[in-house]
Scaffold this motif. Structure first.
Motif, PDB file in Angstrom:
ATOM      1  N   GLU A 275     -56.434  14.919  30.433  1.00  0.00           N
ATOM      2  CA  GLU A 275     -57.625  15.755  30.242  1.00  0.00           C
ATOM      3  C   GLU A 275     -58.748  14.942  29.584  1.00  0.00           C
ATOM      4  OE1 GLU A 275     -58.245  20.150  28.572  1.00  0.00           O
ATOM      5  OE2 GLU A 275     -57.880  18.702  26.969  1.00  0.00           O
ATOM      6  N   VAL A 276     -59.953  15.096  30.118  1.00  0.00           N
ATOM      7  CA  VAL A 276     -61.096  14.437  29.501  1.00  0.00           C
ATOM      8  C   VAL A 276     -61.486  15.203  28.248  1.00  0.00           C
ATOM      9  CG1 VAL A 276     -63.576  13.980  29.768  1.00  0.00           C
ATOM     10  CG2 VAL A 276     -61.999  13.373  31.608  1.00  0.00           C
ATOM     11  N   ARG A 277     -61.578  14.464  27.149  1.00  0.00           N
ATOM     12  CA  ARG A 277     -62.085  15.052  25.906  1.00  0.00           C
ATOM     13  C   ARG A 277     -63.308  14.266  25.462  1.00  0.00           C
ATOM     14  NH1 ARG A 277     -59.336  18.695  22.812  1.00  0.00           N
ATOM     15  NH2 ARG A 277     -59.982  17.728  20.868  1.00  0.00           N
ATOM     16  N   GLY A 278     -64.438  14.916  25.544  1.00  0.00           N
ATOM     17  CA  GLY A 278     -65.683  14.263  25.149  1.00  0.00           C
ATOM     18  C   GLY A 278     -66.184  14.845  23.850  1.00  0.00           C
ATOM     19  N   ARG A 279     -67.271  14.294  23.398  1.00  0.00           N
ATOM     20  CA  ARG A 279     -67.844  14.853  22.163  1.00  0.00           C
ATOM     21  C   ARG A 279     -69.333  14.619  22.146  1.00  0.00           C
ATOM     22  NH1 ARG A 279     -70.170  10.280  20.081  1.00  0.00           N
ATOM     23  NH2 ARG A 279     -68.725   8.790  19.186  1.00  0.00           N
ATOM     24  N   PHE A 280     -69.995  15.465  21.361  1.00  0.00           N
ATOM     25  CA  PHE A 280     -71.379  15.226  21.025  1.00  0.00           C
ATOM     26  C   PHE A 280     -71.373  15.162  19.504  1.00  0.00           C
ATOM     27  CE2 PHE A 280     -75.850  16.897  20.398  1.00  0.00           C
ATOM     28  CZ  PHE A 280     -76.445  15.693  20.738  1.00  0.00           C
ATOM     29  N   ALA A 281     -71.951  14.091  18.957  1.00  0.00           N
ATOM     30  CA  ALA A 281     -71.768  13.826  17.520  1.00  0.00           C
ATOM     31  C   ALA A 281     -73.102  13.577  16.821  1.00  0.00           C
ATOM     32  CB  ALA A 281     -70.830  12.624  17.349  1.00  0.00           C
ATOM     33  N   PRO A 282     -73.931  14.589  16.751  1.00  0.00           N
ATOM     34  CA  PRO A 282     -75.253  14.387  16.157  1.00  0.00           C
ATOM     35  C   PRO A 282     -75.222  14.272  14.632  1.00  0.00           C
ATOM     36  CG  PRO A 282     -74.950  16.694  16.692  1.00  0.00           C
ATOM     37  CD  PRO A 282     -73.724  15.980  17.190  1.00  0.00           C
ATOM     38  N   SER A 283     -76.206  13.573  14.109  1.00  0.00           N
ATOM     39  CA  SER A 283     -76.430  13.550  12.665  1.00  0.00           C
ATOM     40  C   SER A 283     -77.492  14.602  12.365  1.00  0.00           C
ATOM     41  CB  SER A 283     -76.941  12.178  12.219  1.00  0.00           C
ATOM     42  OG  SER A 283     -76.056  11.182  12.638  1.00  0.00           O
ATOM     43  N   PRO A 284     -77.144  15.611  11.598  1.00  0.00           N
ATOM     44  CA  PRO A 284     -78.120  16.677  11.345  1.00  0.00           C
ATOM     45  C   PRO A 284     -79.133  16.278  10.276  1.00  0.00           C
ATOM     46  CG  PRO A 284     -76.054  17.186  10.263  1.00  0.00           C
ATOM     47  CD  PRO A 284     -75.843  15.880  10.961  1.00  0.00           C
ATOM     48  N   SER A 285     -80.025  15.365  10.654  1.00  0.00           N
ATOM     49  CA  SER A 285     -81.017  14.876   9.685  1.00  0.00           C
ATOM     50  C   SER A 285     -82.417  15.331  10.086  1.00  0.00           C
ATOM     51  CB  SER A 285     -80.962  13.346   9.616  1.00  0.00           C
ATOM     52  OG  SER A 285     -81.232  12.807  10.881  1.00  0.00           O
ATOM     53  N   GLY A 286     -82.487  16.250  11.037  1.00  0.00           N
ATOM     54  CA  GLY A 286     -83.790  16.740  11.477  1.00  0.00           C
ATOM     55  C   GLY A 286     -83.590  17.439  12.805  1.00  0.00           C
ATOM     56  N   ARG A 287     -84.671  17.822  13.415  1.00  0.00           N
ATOM     57  CA  ARG A 287     -84.595  18.477  14.714  1.00  0.00           C
ATOM     58  C   ARG A 287     -84.258  17.439  15.786  1.00  0.00           C
ATOM     59  NH1 ARG A 287     -87.267  23.801  15.335  1.00  0.00           N
ATOM     60  NH2 ARG A 287     -85.963  24.672  16.975  1.00  0.00           N
TER      61      ARG A 287
ATOM     62  N   LEU B  57     -72.218  17.299  30.846  1.00  0.00           N
ATOM     63  CA  LEU B  57     -71.944  17.199  32.292  1.00  0.00           C
ATOM     64  C   LEU B  57     -70.695  16.356  32.561  1.00  0.00           C
ATOM     65  CD1 LEU B  57     -75.559  16.787  33.729  1.00  0.00           C
ATOM     66  CD2 LEU B  57     -73.970  18.693  34.180  1.00  0.00           C
ATOM     67  N   ASP B  58     -70.541  15.292  31.788  1.00  0.00           N
ATOM     68  CA  ASP B  58     -69.371  14.429  31.972  1.00  0.00           C
ATOM     69  C   ASP B  58     -68.083  15.238  31.753  1.00  0.00           C
ATOM     70  OD1 ASP B  58     -68.056  11.728  32.175  1.00  0.00           O
ATOM     71  OD2 ASP B  58     -67.461  12.275  30.125  1.00  0.00           O
ATOM     72  N   VAL B  59     -68.077  16.040  30.699  1.00  0.00           N
ATOM     73  CA  VAL B  59     -66.897  16.856  30.404  1.00  0.00           C
ATOM     74  C   VAL B  59     -66.716  17.985  31.429  1.00  0.00           C
ATOM     75  CG1 VAL B  59     -66.086  18.629  28.792  1.00  0.00           C
ATOM     76  CG2 VAL B  59     -66.698  16.375  27.939  1.00  0.00           C
ATOM     77  N   ARG B  60     -67.800  18.714  31.670  1.00  0.00           N
ATOM     78  CA  ARG B  60     -67.678  19.889  32.553  1.00  0.00           C
ATOM     79  C   ARG B  60     -67.332  19.494  33.990  1.00  0.00           C
ATOM     80  NH1 ARG B  60     -66.427  22.320  28.714  1.00  0.00           N
ATOM     81  NH2 ARG B  60     -67.851  23.399  27.318  1.00  0.00           N
ATOM     82  N   SER B  61     -67.842  18.350  34.439  1.00  0.00           N
ATOM     83  CA  SER B  61     -67.535  17.952  35.816  1.00  0.00           C
ATOM     84  C   SER B  61     -66.098  17.443  35.931  1.00  0.00           C
ATOM     85  CB  SER B  61     -68.523  16.878  36.306  1.00  0.00           C
ATOM     86  OG  SER B  61     -68.391  15.720  35.527  1.00  0.00           O
ATOM     87  N   ASN B  62     -65.469  17.196  34.791  1.00  0.00           N
ATOM     88  CA  ASN B  62     -64.060  16.790  34.776  1.00  0.00           C
ATOM     89  C   ASN B  62     -63.141  17.918  34.319  1.00  0.00           C
ATOM     90  OD1 ASN B  62     -63.704  13.847  35.430  1.00  0.00           O
ATOM     91  ND2 ASN B  62     -65.300  13.638  33.883  1.00  0.00           N
ATOM     92  N   ARG B  63     -63.683  19.106  34.154  1.00  0.00           N
ATOM     93  CA  ARG B  63     -62.935  20.241  33.595  1.00  0.00           C
ATOM     94  C   ARG B  63     -62.234  19.874  32.293  1.00  0.00           C
ATOM     95  NH1 ARG B  63     -62.670  24.021  37.505  1.00  0.00           N
ATOM     96  NH2 ARG B  63     -63.063  23.329  39.637  1.00  0.00           N
ATOM     97  N   GLY B  64     -62.996  19.154  31.466  1.00  0.00           N
ATOM     98  CA  GLY B  64     -62.421  18.725  30.189  1.00  0.00           C
ATOM     99  C   GLY B  64     -62.879  19.592  29.038  1.00  0.00           C
ATOM    100  N   LYS B  65     -62.732  19.055  27.840  1.00  0.00           N
ATOM    101  CA  LYS B  65     -63.115  19.784  26.624  1.00  0.00           C
ATOM    102  C   LYS B  65     -64.180  18.987  25.864  1.00  0.00           C
ATOM    103  CE  LYS B  65     -60.006  23.260  26.306  1.00  0.00           C
ATOM    104  NZ  LYS B  65     -59.650  23.283  27.740  1.00  0.00           N
TER     105      LYS B  65
ATOM    106  N   LEU C 246     -76.146  21.791  37.611  1.00  0.00           N
ATOM    107  CA  LEU C 246     -76.182  20.335  37.773  1.00  0.00           C
ATOM    108  C   LEU C 246     -74.791  19.736  37.942  1.00  0.00           C
ATOM    109  CD1 LEU C 246     -78.829  19.584  34.998  1.00  0.00           C
ATOM    110  CD2 LEU C 246     -79.201  19.492  37.477  1.00  0.00           C
ATOM    111  N   ILE C 247     -73.768  20.525  37.607  1.00  0.00           N
ATOM    112  CA  ILE C 247     -72.402  19.973  37.640  1.00  0.00           C
ATOM    113  C   ILE C 247     -72.081  19.331  38.996  1.00  0.00           C
ATOM    114  CG2 ILE C 247     -69.926  20.517  37.424  1.00  0.00           C
ATOM    115  CD1 ILE C 247     -70.718  22.667  35.346  1.00  0.00           C
ATOM    116  N   PRO C 248     -72.347  20.034  40.132  1.00  0.00           N
ATOM    117  CA  PRO C 248     -71.986  19.394  41.414  1.00  0.00           C
ATOM    118  C   PRO C 248     -72.823  18.159  41.740  1.00  0.00           C
ATOM    119  CG  PRO C 248     -72.969  21.589  41.750  1.00  0.00           C
ATOM    120  CD  PRO C 248     -72.809  21.415  40.288  1.00  0.00           C
ATOM    121  N   ARG C 249     -73.975  18.014  41.094  1.00  0.00           N
ATOM    122  CA  ARG C 249     -74.842  16.861  41.363  1.00  0.00           C
ATOM    123  C   ARG C 249     -74.524  15.665  40.487  1.00  0.00           C
ATOM    124  NH1 ARG C 249     -79.933  17.568  43.546  1.00  0.00           N
ATOM    125  NH2 ARG C 249     -80.281  19.658  44.377  1.00  0.00           N
TER     126      ARG C 249
END
Ligand code: GLU
Ligand code: ZN
Length: 308
Positions: A2-14, A28-36, A289-292
Motif C-alpha cells: 500500500e502506498v502511504r504518503g504524507r503532507f508535512a507542512p510547517s505551520p509557521s504562516g499561511r 494525487l500520488d496517494v489517491r491514484s494509488n488507492r493509498g493512505k 484529476l485522479i485519472p489524469r
C-alpha cells in the motif's frame, strides 16, 4: 504494498501557492494509488509555529478539496509532541559512535574556507570532530552548549527520484556532517523527518524540490537507523516572473489572498495546469484529476508563474 504518503507542512504562516502544488501532488500520488495520506504537523520550532496556523492550514486544505486519512492536530502526528521517538533514534546514533558535539558559532560555521553548496548551505568542515578531549572540556567549562552533528561517511548515495530522476551526492564531500540536535536541545528536521516517515510507515515522500538535496542524507539515515528509505518524488517549485521563488512572505499569493480571489476549483485548475495535468487552466476538482495524474506529465524543473 500500500502506498502511504504524507503532507508535512510547517505551520509557521499561511500556505502559499507553492505549498499548495506540493499538497495537491502528494494527494494525487496517494489517491491514484488507492493509498493512505498522513498529515503531519512539523512544529519542531515552537517559536515560529503555532497550532493556530496548523488549524488554518487544515481548513485551507479542506477548502481546496484535499483530505487525509490520518493525522492533523493530534499529538501522535505533531513533531513537538514526538520528542521521545527522536531521543531514541539519537541514542542509536550515539551508540554507533556517529554523533559528536559541535561548539561552533554561526560565524565559525560560515567561515569563508568552507565550500558552499548550490542551495546556499555550507558544507561543515568537521572542525569539532577533530577537537581533543581537553579542548572539548574547556569549551564545556566555558558554558558553551553544543549542537550535535552526525558524522557522514565518504560515500556516494544515489537515488532514483520518482519525478526528477537520478540524484546523487557524496555525503562527506557534498553534504558534510549535519546537525541532528540543536544547541537548545530541539531535534533537527533531518532526524525528525526520517524517524517520523519510518514510524508512520510512509513509503512515498512527495514534496518541493528545495528538499531534493536533503534526500540522500535522509535515505542514509533511514538505513543507519535500520529502516527502508521511502521513494522520493520532488515537485517543481513555483517562481515569480523575476525568477524568485515564491515564499511565505509573498502575502499576495498566500491562501488568505487566494481564497478571496479564487474559487477552489479555479485554484485547483490553475495548479493542475502548472503541474502539466491540464493543457490550460480550467476549473477542476482534485478527484477529477485522479485519472489524469501521472508523474510523467509533471515538470522536472521549476515553473514560472505568470502573476504576482
Ligand atoms: N516541513 C517541511 C516544510 O514545510 C517539509 C518537510 C518534508 O516534506 O520533508 O517545508
Ligand atoms: Zn563545530
Amino acid at each position: 504494498m500500500e502506498v502511504r504518503g504524507r503532507f508535512a507542512p510547517s505551520p509557521s504562516g499561511r500556505m502559499h501557492l507553492g505549498n499548495l502544488l506540493a499538497a495537491l501532488l502528494a494527494w494525487l500520488d496517494v489517491r491514484s494509488n488507492r493509498g493512505k495520506l498522513v498529515l503531519r504537523i512539523e512544529d519542531l520550532d515552537t517559536q515560529r509555529t503555532s497550532p493556530k496556523f496548523a488549524a488554518q492550514l487544515m481548513d485551507d486544505l479542506r477548502w481546496l478539496g484535499l483530505d487525509w486519512d490520518e493525522g492533523g492536530l493530534e499529538p501522535d502526528y505533531m513533531q513537538s509532541k514526538r520528542t521521545a521517538y527522536y531521543e531514541e533514534a539519537f541514542h542509536v546514533l550515539e551508540e554507533k559512535g556517529l554523533v559528536y558535539p559541535c561548539y561552533c558559532t554561526r560565524s565559525q560555521r560560515m567561515a569563508a574556507s568552507a565550500p558552499h553548496r548550490d542551495d546556499g548551505a555550507v558544507v561543515y568542515s568537521g572542525r569539532c570532530f577533530r577537537l581533543t578531549a581537553a579542548e572539548r572540556e574547556a569549551l564545556e567549562r566555558s558554558g558553551r552548549r553544543p549542537a550535535w552533528r552526525v558524522r557522514c561517511p565518504d560515500l556516494k548515495i544515489a537515488l532514483e527520484d520518482g519525478n526528477c530522476g537520478t540524484y546523487a551526492e557524496n555525503l562527506a564531500q557534498d553534504c558534510g556532517d549535519f546537525i541532528v540536535r540543536r544547541s537548545d536541545g530541539v531535534f533537527a528536521y533531518q532526524l525528525a523527518v526520517v524517524v517520523d516517515d519510518a514510524l508512520m510507515g510512509v513509503n512515498h515522500v512527495v514534496r518541493g524540490r528545495d528538499l531534493l538535496c536533503s534526500a540522500p542524507r535522509q535515505a542514509w539515515l533511514h538505513r543507519i537507523l535500520g529502516y527502508e528509505p521511502p521513494e522520493f518524488f520532488h515537485t517543481p517549485l513555483l517562481l515569480a516572473p523575476d525568477g524568485r521563488r515564491l515564499a511565505k512572505r509573498d502575502r499576495d499569493l498566500d491562501m488568505g489572498a487566494l481564497r478571496d480571489r479564487y474559487r477552489p476549483e479555479e485554484l485547483v485548475g490553475l495548479l493542475a495546469w502548472y503541474a502539466g495535468l491540464l493543457d490550460e487552466p480550467q476549473n477542476a476538482r482534485p478527484d477529477e484529476l485522479i485519472p489524469r495524474f501521472t508523474w510523467a506529465k509533471v515538470p522536472k524543473n521549476d515553473v514560472v508563474v505568470g502573476f504576482s
